[in-house]
Design a protein around this motif. Sequence first.
Motif, mmCIF file in Angstrom:
data_model
loop_
_atom_site.group_PDB
_atom_site.id
_atom_site.type_symbol
_atom_site.label_atom_id
_atom_site.label_comp_id
_atom_site.label_asym_id
_atom_site.label_seq_id
_atom_site.Cartn_x
_atom_site.Cartn_y
_atom_site.Cartn_z
ATOM 1 N N MET A 50 0.838 -1.033 0.031
ATOM 2 C CA MET A 50 0.004 -0.086 0.039
ATOM 3 C C MET A 50 0.948 1.239 -0.081
ATOM 4 O O MET A 50 1.921 1.392 0.562
ATOM 5 N N LEU A 51 0.376 2.141 -0.598
ATOM 6 C CA LEU A 51 0.867 3.623 -0.511
ATOM 7 C C LEU A 51 -0.199 4.534 -0.049
ATOM 8 O O LEU A 51 -1.435 4.393 -0.598
ATOM 9 N N LYS A 52 -0.019 5.301 0.792
ATOM 10 C CA LYS A 52 -0.893 5.973 1.587
ATOM 11 C C LYS A 52 -0.196 7.708 1.844
ATOM 12 O O LYS A 52 0.781 7.909 2.060
ATOM 13 N N TYR A 53 -1.295 8.484 1.576
ATOM 14 C CA TYR A 53 -1.063 9.806 1.840
ATOM 15 C C TYR A 53 -1.673 10.210 3.322
ATOM 16 O O TYR A 53 -2.804 9.905 3.316
ATOM 17 N N TRP A 54 -1.088 11.021 4.158
ATOM 18 C CA TRP A 54 -1.538 11.393 5.411
ATOM 19 C C TRP A 54 -1.411 12.783 5.537
ATOM 20 O O TRP A 54 -0.414 13.406 5.295
ATOM 21 N N ASP A 55 -2.532 13.265 6.089
ATOM 22 C CA ASP A 55 -2.432 14.901 6.393
ATOM 23 C C ASP A 55 -2.241 14.732 7.886
ATOM 24 O O ASP A 55 -2.819 13.875 8.552
ATOM 25 N N THR A 56 -1.061 15.411 8.424
ATOM 26 C CA THR A 56 -0.782 15.023 9.831
ATOM 27 C C THR A 56 -1.941 15.390 10.766
ATOM 28 O O THR A 56 -1.772 15.309 12.213
ATOM 29 N N ARG A 57 -2.960 16.249 10.530
ATOM 30 C CA ARG A 57 -3.994 16.555 11.383
ATOM 31 C C ARG A 57 -5.036 15.704 11.482
ATOM 32 O O ARG A 57 -6.107 15.730 12.157
ATOM 33 N N GLN A 58 -4.908 14.471 10.477
ATOM 34 C CA GLN A 58 -5.946 13.582 10.526
ATOM 35 C C GLN A 58 -5.584 12.364 10.722
ATOM 36 O O GLN A 58 -4.612 11.928 10.284
ATOM 37 N N PRO A 59 -6.246 11.631 11.501
ATOM 38 C CA PRO A 59 -5.873 9.978 11.867
ATOM 39 C C PRO A 59 -6.000 9.093 10.824
ATOM 40 O O PRO A 59 -5.441 7.894 10.985
ATOM 41 N N THR A 60 -6.757 9.429 9.683
ATOM 42 C CA THR A 60 -6.865 8.395 8.703
ATOM 43 C C THR A 60 -6.361 8.946 7.196
ATOM 44 O O THR A 60 -6.260 10.275 7.263
ATOM 45 N N PRO A 61 -5.984 8.034 6.253
ATOM 46 C CA PRO A 61 -5.136 8.662 5.059
ATOM 47 C C PRO A 61 -6.269 9.308 4.309
ATOM 48 O O PRO A 61 -7.272 8.969 4.131
ATOM 49 N N ILE A 62 -5.652 10.486 3.677
ATOM 50 C CA ILE A 62 -6.393 10.895 2.709
ATOM 51 C C ILE A 62 -6.441 10.697 1.431
ATOM 52 O O ILE A 62 -7.125 11.070 0.414
ATOM 53 N N GLY A 63 -5.570 9.677 1.119
ATOM 54 C CA GLY A 63 -5.392 8.815 -0.115
ATOM 55 C C GLY A 63 -4.716 7.520 -0.108
ATOM 56 O O GLY A 63 -3.790 7.510 0.711
ATOM 57 N N THR A 64 -5.111 6.495 -0.687
ATOM 58 C CA THR A 64 -4.524 5.384 -0.804
ATOM 59 C C THR A 64 -4.189 4.710 -2.182
ATOM 60 O O THR A 64 -5.152 5.053 -3.156
ATOM 61 N N VAL A 65 -3.248 3.767 -2.451
ATOM 62 C CA VAL A 65 -3.152 3.225 -3.819
ATOM 63 C C VAL A 65 -2.580 1.922 -3.467
ATOM 64 O O VAL A 65 -1.756 1.680 -2.468
#
Length: 270
Positions: A100-115
Amino acid sequence: MNTNPYKQTTNNVEISQPPSDAVSELAFSSKANYLAASSWDNEDGSKVVSGGADKAGRMIDLATGQTSQVAQHDGPIRCIKFVEAENSSPIIATAGWDKMLKYWDTRQPTPIGTVNLPERAYAMDCNNPLLVVATAERKVLVFDMANPTTPFETVDSPLRWQTRTVACFTKKDGYAIGSIEGRVGIQYVDPKMKEKSFSFKCHRNNDIPMKSTVSSVNTISVHPVYGTFSTASNDGSFIFWDKDAKQRLKAHANLGGPIVSTAFSGDGKL
């Protein structure tokens, strides 16, 4: 005046209070001469952002010393990078052995995008808007960060053996990829530049007649100003290269042990 940035110098600095165990990766801040080192000693004190076999990504606030978890995978996190973005909050990209590739906004607990990746992630680099992920089975995924969840292209590595490292070019028009067989591939992503792609051998010892000792290319670092790059290997050496001229610029003396990671400072002076 000699302005050669690769001139042999005695102005080397040994870091005080280094990690107590093997260093796994180095990274300079893009804004200041802060150097982060990740290590097998399980100490987070020197890390800015790190991922590990515990499947978690963590970030340390250098001002407060506080550490917070910012990412989570279902397998070990092999790669973690800040994705530079203009006028937005910090975004972290992580890639792991859970494919998995995941993108994270450090202010949120869940990824904002996944691949979903085709295989386990082995290496990753980003020079916005270019992001490159290399996986097992010699697959390479190239992303345009304007559309970060859809690969711009998925290709096979030009090298025949397992990928160890990738590094995006300063001009953001391609990347260098290194493998365990002592080879580097220079790859361009622009279709008009594809014909300029090439591969070459490096980190090979031919001192014994009829026998060649091949060492893995563990790390590639691209100079942020000149666009030249360095390779470093298990053979204890590191070499500077000019991809445009297709020539070796400088080979440095063996350091006496395997080199697992290298990094240039943001201004290219270190």
